[in-house]
Design a protein around this motif. Sequence first.
Motif, PDB file in Angstrom:
ATOM      1  N   THR A  73     -16.085  28.525  51.143  1.00  0.00           N
ATOM      2  CA  THR A  73     -15.472  29.049  49.933  1.00  0.00           C
ATOM      3  C   THR A  73     -14.516  30.284  50.517  1.00  0.00           C
ATOM      4  O   THR A  73     -15.282  31.130  50.946  1.00  0.00           O
ATOM      5  N   ARG A  74     -13.298  30.409  50.283  1.00  0.00           N
ATOM      6  CA  ARG A  74     -12.456  31.407  50.657  1.00  0.00           C
ATOM      7  C   ARG A  74     -12.898  32.684  49.882  1.00  0.00           C
ATOM      8  O   ARG A  74     -12.954  32.558  48.559  1.00  0.00           O
ATOM      9  N   ALA A  75     -12.707  33.718  50.641  1.00  0.00           N
ATOM     10  CA  ALA A  75     -12.771  35.071  49.929  1.00  0.00           C
ATOM     11  C   ALA A  75     -11.770  35.092  48.837  1.00  0.00           C
ATOM     12  O   ALA A  75     -10.824  34.877  48.821  1.00  0.00           O
ATOM     13  N   SER A  76     -12.278  35.716  47.628  1.00  0.00           N
ATOM     14  CA  SER A  76     -11.338  35.854  46.280  1.00  0.00           C
ATOM     15  C   SER A  76     -10.277  36.887  46.588  1.00  0.00           C
ATOM     16  O   SER A  76      -9.392  36.894  46.046  1.00  0.00           O
ATOM     17  N   SER A  77     -10.656  37.785  47.469  1.00  0.00           N
ATOM     18  CA  SER A  77      -9.474  38.772  47.896  1.00  0.00           C
ATOM     19  C   SER A  77      -8.330  38.113  48.803  1.00  0.00           C
ATOM     20  O   SER A  77      -7.194  38.954  48.797  1.00  0.00           O
ATOM     21  N   GLY A  82      -7.523  31.962  47.550  1.00  0.00           N
ATOM     22  CA  GLY A  82      -8.711  32.659  47.337  1.00  0.00           C
ATOM     23  C   GLY A  82      -9.398  32.168  46.322  1.00  0.00           C
ATOM     24  O   GLY A  82      -9.097  31.471  45.278  1.00  0.00           O
ATOM     25  N   GLY A  83     -10.839  32.076  46.523  1.00  0.00           N
ATOM     26  CA  GLY A  83     -11.775  31.418  45.753  1.00  0.00           C
ATOM     27  C   GLY A  83     -11.895  29.837  45.830  1.00  0.00           C
ATOM     28  O   GLY A  83     -12.843  29.301  45.245  1.00  0.00           O
ATOM     29  N   GLU A  84     -10.942  29.310  46.872  1.00  0.00           N
ATOM     30  CA  GLU A  84     -10.835  27.878  46.737  1.00  0.00           C
ATOM     31  C   GLU A  84     -12.092  27.287  47.969  1.00  0.00           C
ATOM     32  O   GLU A  84     -12.245  27.964  48.835  1.00  0.00           O
ATOM     33  N   VAL A  85     -12.421  26.063  47.500  1.00  0.00           N
ATOM     34  CA  VAL A  85     -13.287  25.438  48.700  1.00  0.00           C
ATOM     35  C   VAL A  85     -12.275  24.537  49.709  1.00  0.00           C
ATOM     36  O   VAL A  85     -11.644  24.075  49.271  1.00  0.00           O
ATOM     37  N   CYS A  86     -12.578  24.919  50.966  1.00  0.00           N
ATOM     38  CA  CYS A  86     -11.915  24.117  51.815  1.00  0.00           C
ATOM     39  C   CYS A  86     -12.734  23.904  53.266  1.00  0.00           C
ATOM     40  O   CYS A  86     -13.904  24.397  53.430  1.00  0.00           O
ATOM     41  N   PHE A  87     -12.134  23.163  54.128  1.00  0.00           N
ATOM     42  CA  PHE A  87     -12.393  23.075  55.432  1.00  0.00           C
ATOM     43  C   PHE A  87     -12.235  24.422  56.113  1.00  0.00           C
ATOM     44  O   PHE A  87     -11.096  24.980  55.915  1.00  0.00           O
ATOM     45  N   PRO A  88     -13.018  24.979  57.369  1.00  0.00           N
ATOM     46  CA  PRO A  88     -12.772  25.881  57.879  1.00  0.00           C
ATOM     47  C   PRO A  88     -11.535  25.684  58.701  1.00  0.00           C
ATOM     48  O   PRO A  88     -11.240  24.470  59.387  1.00  0.00           O
ATOM     49  N   ASN A 146     -28.948  23.315  63.822  1.00  0.00           N
ATOM     50  CA  ASN A 146     -29.613  24.595  63.323  1.00  0.00           C
ATOM     51  C   ASN A 146     -28.921  25.812  63.679  1.00  0.00           C
ATOM     52  O   ASN A 146     -29.381  27.034  63.618  1.00  0.00           O
ATOM     53  N   VAL A 147     -27.614  25.767  64.312  1.00  0.00           N
ATOM     54  CA  VAL A 147     -26.812  26.702  64.742  1.00  0.00           C
ATOM     55  C   VAL A 147     -26.625  27.883  63.669  1.00  0.00           C
ATOM     56  O   VAL A 147     -26.349  27.222  62.410  1.00  0.00           O
ATOM     57  N   ASP A 148     -26.570  29.086  63.721  1.00  0.00           N
ATOM     58  CA  ASP A 148     -26.481  30.282  63.106  1.00  0.00           C
ATOM     59  C   ASP A 148     -25.145  30.381  62.478  1.00  0.00           C
ATOM     60  O   ASP A 148     -24.072  30.083  63.030  1.00  0.00           O
ATOM     61  N   LEU A 149     -24.736  30.137  61.155  1.00  0.00           N
ATOM     62  CA  LEU A 149     -23.553  30.101  60.484  1.00  0.00           C
ATOM     63  C   LEU A 149     -23.243  31.606  59.924  1.00  0.00           C
ATOM     64  O   LEU A 149     -24.161  32.321  59.224  1.00  0.00           O
ATOM     65  N   LEU A 150     -22.319  32.291  60.711  1.00  0.00           N
ATOM     66  CA  LEU A 150     -22.171  33.698  60.180  1.00  0.00           C
ATOM     67  C   LEU A 150     -20.805  33.951  59.658  1.00  0.00           C
ATOM     68  O   LEU A 150     -19.731  34.182  60.198  1.00  0.00           O
ATOM     69  N   PRO A 151     -20.564  33.548  58.131  1.00  0.00           N
ATOM     70  CA  PRO A 151     -19.389  33.850  57.678  1.00  0.00           C
ATOM     71  C   PRO A 151     -18.832  35.211  57.674  1.00  0.00           C
ATOM     72  O   PRO A 151     -19.417  36.264  57.656  1.00  0.00           O
ATOM     73  N   ASN A 152     -17.595  35.106  57.893  1.00  0.00           N
ATOM     74  CA  ASN A 152     -16.654  36.467  57.861  1.00  0.00           C
ATOM     75  C   ASN A 152     -16.306  36.980  56.573  1.00  0.00           C
ATOM     76  O   ASN A 152     -15.695  36.221  55.794  1.00  0.00           O
ATOM     77  N   PRO A 153     -17.050  38.033  56.112  1.00  0.00           N
ATOM     78  CA  PRO A 153     -16.723  38.093  54.542  1.00  0.00           C
ATOM     79  C   PRO A 153     -15.319  38.463  54.184  1.00  0.00           C
ATOM     80  O   PRO A 153     -14.988  38.483  53.160  1.00  0.00           O
ATOM     81  N   SER A 154     -14.573  38.870  55.166  1.00  0.00           N
ATOM     82  CA  SER A 154     -12.989  39.092  54.949  1.00  0.00           C
ATOM     83  C   SER A 154     -12.270  37.947  54.732  1.00  0.00           C
ATOM     84  O   SER A 154     -11.138  37.916  54.089  1.00  0.00           O
ATOM     85  N   GLU A 155     -12.913  36.791  55.150  1.00  0.00           N
ATOM     86  CA  GLU A 155     -12.123  35.503  54.748  1.00  0.00           C
ATOM     87  C   GLU A 155     -12.891  34.513  54.203  1.00  0.00           C
ATOM     88  O   GLU A 155     -12.364  33.470  53.372  1.00  0.00           O
ATOM     89  N   VAL A 156     -14.265  34.434  54.113  1.00  0.00           N
ATOM     90  CA  VAL A 156     -15.289  33.479  53.812  1.00  0.00           C
ATOM     91  C   VAL A 156     -16.338  34.088  52.785  1.00  0.00           C
ATOM     92  O   VAL A 156     -16.997  35.101  53.197  1.00  0.00           O
ATOM     93  N   SER A 157     -16.377  33.545  51.551  1.00  0.00           N
ATOM     94  CA  SER A 157     -17.583  34.033  50.708  1.00  0.00           C
ATOM     95  C   SER A 157     -18.810  33.328  50.706  1.00  0.00           C
ATOM     96  O   SER A 157     -19.806  33.821  50.373  1.00  0.00           O
ATOM     97  N   TYR A 198     -19.522  19.155  43.345  1.00  0.00           N
ATOM     98  CA  TYR A 198     -20.812  19.397  43.880  1.00  0.00           C
ATOM     99  C   TYR A 198     -21.307  20.860  43.517  1.00  0.00           C
ATOM    100  O   TYR A 198     -21.120  21.872  43.777  1.00  0.00           O
ATOM    101  N   GLN A 199     -22.631  20.605  42.734  1.00  0.00           N
ATOM    102  CA  GLN A 199     -23.219  21.773  42.441  1.00  0.00           C
ATOM    103  C   GLN A 199     -22.445  22.847  41.934  1.00  0.00           C
ATOM    104  O   GLN A 199     -22.841  24.117  42.323  1.00  0.00           O
ATOM    105  N   GLY A 200     -21.613  22.758  40.984  1.00  0.00           N
ATOM    106  CA  GLY A 200     -20.783  23.439  40.329  1.00  0.00           C
ATOM    107  C   GLY A 200     -19.530  23.925  41.103  1.00  0.00           C
ATOM    108  O   GLY A 200     -18.741  24.647  40.356  1.00  0.00           O
ATOM    109  N   ARG A 201     -19.304  23.305  42.301  1.00  0.00           N
ATOM    110  CA  ARG A 201     -18.126  23.810  43.044  1.00  0.00           C
ATOM    111  C   ARG A 201     -17.221  22.628  42.720  1.00  0.00           C
ATOM    112  O   ARG A 201     -17.476  21.482  42.710  1.00  0.00           O
ATOM    113  N   ASN A 202     -15.930  22.732  42.934  1.00  0.00           N
ATOM    114  CA  ASN A 202     -14.740  21.862  42.886  1.00  0.00           C
ATOM    115  C   ASN A 202     -14.146  21.835  44.240  1.00  0.00           C
ATOM    116  O   ASN A 202     -13.773  22.627  44.779  1.00  0.00           O
TER     117      ASN A 202
END
Length: 287
Positions: A73-77, A82-88, A146-157, A198-202
Amino acid sequence: GGDPSSCTSKMLQVLSRRLASLASICQSSVYNASLKRASVFILLSSSPRDPHAVRPQEGEQLDASKFRVLFTTRASSLRHHGGEVCFPGGKQDPSDADELHAGLREVEEEIGVPGSEVQVLGRLEQIVSRYGHVVTPLVGHLRDENVDLLPNPSEVSEVFWVPVSHFTDPRNHCYLPVVSDYPHNHAYHRSLVHCFTYQGRNITGMTALLLLRFLEVAFEYQPAYTVHPPGTTKWMIAAQEYIEKFHTTMDPGSADAESSLADSTAEERTKQLEQRTQTPNKPQSSL
């Protein structure tokens, strides 16, 4: 039964072969600098291990329940989407060697997964975004589920997984007829905006359309619902025509095909492009 890791490896080989069948129409090299480019990654991971997994035999339909697909989910900023669900993914930089390099770089920047952790399986046909970018959809599998996913808060919420089988259930899908000038500079025409919930997401727009094409090619999924209105140009053909306006060159082996397209009438051109967007030995794409 069988070894789960061996089963996964076999399924990935089948997926890779099916994607490879598109190679002749996916290996374009864009040399016009004015054409904006971007890449997205459809990232898969194995679902929790099934001790009763059975190896797929050649020609068998793959089980979508064995895989899950990653979304952000892209950061709303953000200025766009912004705020949309997408592929990385994101825009290709001048420093990127090609579409694959751009996709892997974006995956690491957005969710912290290094390129060495991604097993590249192939790619789908390019698509034109509403902002005029030619987007290359890449497909990969995470080597470590099980790789750690570390979202970048400036791009991904947020980053989340969805079982692939969720998208083959028509109860999770809807669509809205719209009138659009997509791709840019084309005449207005009718199209359908698809949406998965999916679970409240579009999950909608270009992401949903690429997901449908991925399901068709990789899992041979043919939805019962309409994907494009009758009589309209499929997005694969529209994107190809858009790219060719920028003097795209295909693989050397496709030179004859490009020459014949240049010399053909509009009707013949559309027919030839449709033939090139078919998966071998399968009915014409519904997408």
